[in-house]
Design a protein around this motif. Sequence first.
Motif, mmCIF file in Angstrom:
data_model
loop_
_atom_site.group_PDB
_atom_site.id
_atom_site.type_symbol
_atom_site.label_atom_id
_atom_site.label_comp_id
_atom_site.label_asym_id
_atom_site.label_seq_id
_atom_site.Cartn_x
_atom_site.Cartn_y
_atom_site.Cartn_z
ATOM 1 N N ARG A 15 0.829 -1.203 0.000
ATOM 2 C CA ARG A 15 0.000 0.000 0.000
ATOM 3 C C ARG A 15 0.867 1.259 0.000
ATOM 4 N NH1 ARG A 15 -4.869 1.474 4.236
ATOM 5 N NH2 ARG A 15 -5.221 3.566 3.465
ATOM 6 N N PHE A 16 1.960 1.227 0.769
ATOM 7 C CA PHE A 16 2.864 2.376 0.810
ATOM 8 C C PHE A 16 3.443 2.661 -0.572
ATOM 9 C CE2 PHE A 16 6.999 4.332 1.122
ATOM 10 C CZ PHE A 16 6.713 5.441 1.893
ATOM 11 N N VAL A 17 3.894 1.627 -1.263
ATOM 12 C CA VAL A 17 4.469 1.803 -2.599
ATOM 13 C C VAL A 17 3.424 2.377 -3.549
ATOM 14 C CG1 VAL A 17 5.426 0.596 -4.614
ATOM 15 C CG2 VAL A 17 6.231 0.028 -2.322
ATOM 16 N N LYS A 18 2.221 1.851 -3.500
ATOM 17 C CA LYS A 18 1.157 2.359 -4.376
ATOM 18 C C LYS A 18 0.881 3.828 -4.097
ATOM 19 C CE LYS A 18 -1.153 -2.010 -5.251
ATOM 20 N NZ LYS A 18 -2.408 -2.721 -5.328
ATOM 21 N N GLU A 19 0.779 4.199 -2.825
ATOM 22 C CA GLU A 19 0.504 5.590 -2.466
ATOM 23 C C GLU A 19 1.661 6.500 -2.874
ATOM 24 O OE1 GLU A 19 -0.432 5.262 1.707
ATOM 25 O OE2 GLU A 19 -2.563 4.934 1.279
ATOM 26 N N LEU A 20 2.878 6.018 -2.722
ATOM 27 C CA LEU A 20 4.053 6.796 -3.123
ATOM 28 C C LEU A 20 4.037 7.060 -4.623
ATOM 29 C CD1 LEU A 20 6.839 8.060 -2.662
ATOM 30 C CD2 LEU A 20 7.800 5.760 -2.658
ATOM 31 N N GLU A 21 3.776 6.037 -5.402
ATOM 32 C CA GLU A 21 3.749 6.193 -6.859
ATOM 33 C C GLU A 21 2.580 7.038 -7.349
ATOM 34 O OE1 GLU A 21 4.223 2.583 -9.060
ATOM 35 O OE2 GLU A 21 6.143 2.148 -8.133
ATOM 36 N N LEU A 22 1.529 7.114 -6.564
ATOM 37 C CA LEU A 22 0.385 7.953 -6.921
ATOM 38 C C LEU A 22 0.575 9.394 -6.476
ATOM 39 C CD1 LEU A 22 -2.579 5.539 -6.160
ATOM 40 C CD2 LEU A 22 -1.813 6.331 -8.396
ATOM 41 N N GLY A 23 1.658 9.671 -5.757
ATOM 42 C CA GLY A 23 1.963 11.039 -5.355
ATOM 43 C C GLY A 23 1.255 11.506 -4.107
ATOM 44 N N LYS A 24 0.891 10.576 -3.221
ATOM 45 C CA LYS A 24 0.246 10.981 -1.965
ATOM 46 C C LYS A 24 1.148 11.979 -1.246
ATOM 47 C CE LYS A 24 -1.748 9.291 2.310
ATOM 48 N NZ LYS A 24 -1.977 8.155 3.179
ATOM 49 N N LYS A 25 0.557 13.036 -0.747
ATOM 50 C CA LYS A 25 1.326 14.144 -0.172
ATOM 51 C C LYS A 25 1.900 13.860 1.213
ATOM 52 C CE LYS A 25 0.458 16.729 -3.697
ATOM 53 N NZ LYS A 25 1.415 16.682 -4.776
ATOM 54 N N ALA A 26 1.239 13.044 2.007
ATOM 55 C CA ALA A 26 1.691 12.811 3.376
ATOM 56 C C ALA A 26 2.132 11.354 3.544
ATOM 57 C CB ALA A 26 0.581 13.146 4.366
ATOM 58 N N LEU A 27 3.445 11.143 3.448
ATOM 59 C CA LEU A 27 4.020 9.813 3.648
ATOM 60 C C LEU A 27 5.211 9.934 4.581
ATOM 61 C CD1 LEU A 27 4.042 8.513 -0.039
ATOM 62 C CD2 LEU A 27 2.581 7.689 1.811
ATOM 63 N N ARG A 28 5.551 8.834 5.235
ATOM 64 C CA ARG A 28 6.704 8.848 6.143
ATOM 65 C C ARG A 28 7.993 9.018 5.345
ATOM 66 N NH1 ARG A 28 6.585 4.103 10.393
ATOM 67 N NH2 ARG A 28 8.762 4.732 10.338
ATOM 68 N N LEU A 29 8.741 10.050 5.678
ATOM 69 C CA LEU A 29 9.960 10.366 4.944
ATOM 70 C C LEU A 29 11.014 9.270 5.067
ATOM 71 C CD1 LEU A 29 11.335 12.405 3.150
ATOM 72 C CD2 LEU A 29 12.101 13.622 5.194
ATOM 73 N N ASP A 30 11.091 8.616 6.218
ATOM 74 C CA ASP A 30 12.084 7.545 6.368
ATOM 75 C C ASP A 30 11.810 6.408 5.393
ATOM 76 O OD1 ASP A 30 9.752 6.914 7.914
ATOM 77 O OD2 ASP A 30 10.892 5.506 9.137
ATOM 78 N N LYS A 31 10.540 6.102 5.177
ATOM 79 C CA LYS A 31 10.192 5.038 4.236
ATOM 80 C C LYS A 31 10.400 5.491 2.789
ATOM 81 C CE LYS A 31 6.880 2.414 6.978
ATOM 82 N NZ LYS A 31 5.553 1.795 6.930
#
Length: 79
Positions: free
Chosen positions: A42-58
């Motif tokens: 889910r994190f990878v999908k959200e990252l690739e979709l450009g979600k604005k609020a993600l954990r910077l360490d990840k």
Amino acid sequence: MRRTLEEIYETSGPIAKYVRGRRKELGYTQKIMAERVGVGLRFVKELELGKKALRLDKVNQVVEFLGGEIYIRDMRRDK
């Protein structure tokens, strides 16, 4: 009106575009990359979709796995 995935990818930021493009260059699926990096699918999908609020360490974990680096540029100097 709902946007297509292609429209979403076109408007995503530079990190999302880098991650998606580099992952594809290396031949990884989202699932395989998530497993190798140690983050959730889910994190990878959200990252690739450009979600604005993600954990910077990840985000850093993923980018470094792909051979990239995130840095800060002082935009005040560019003016």
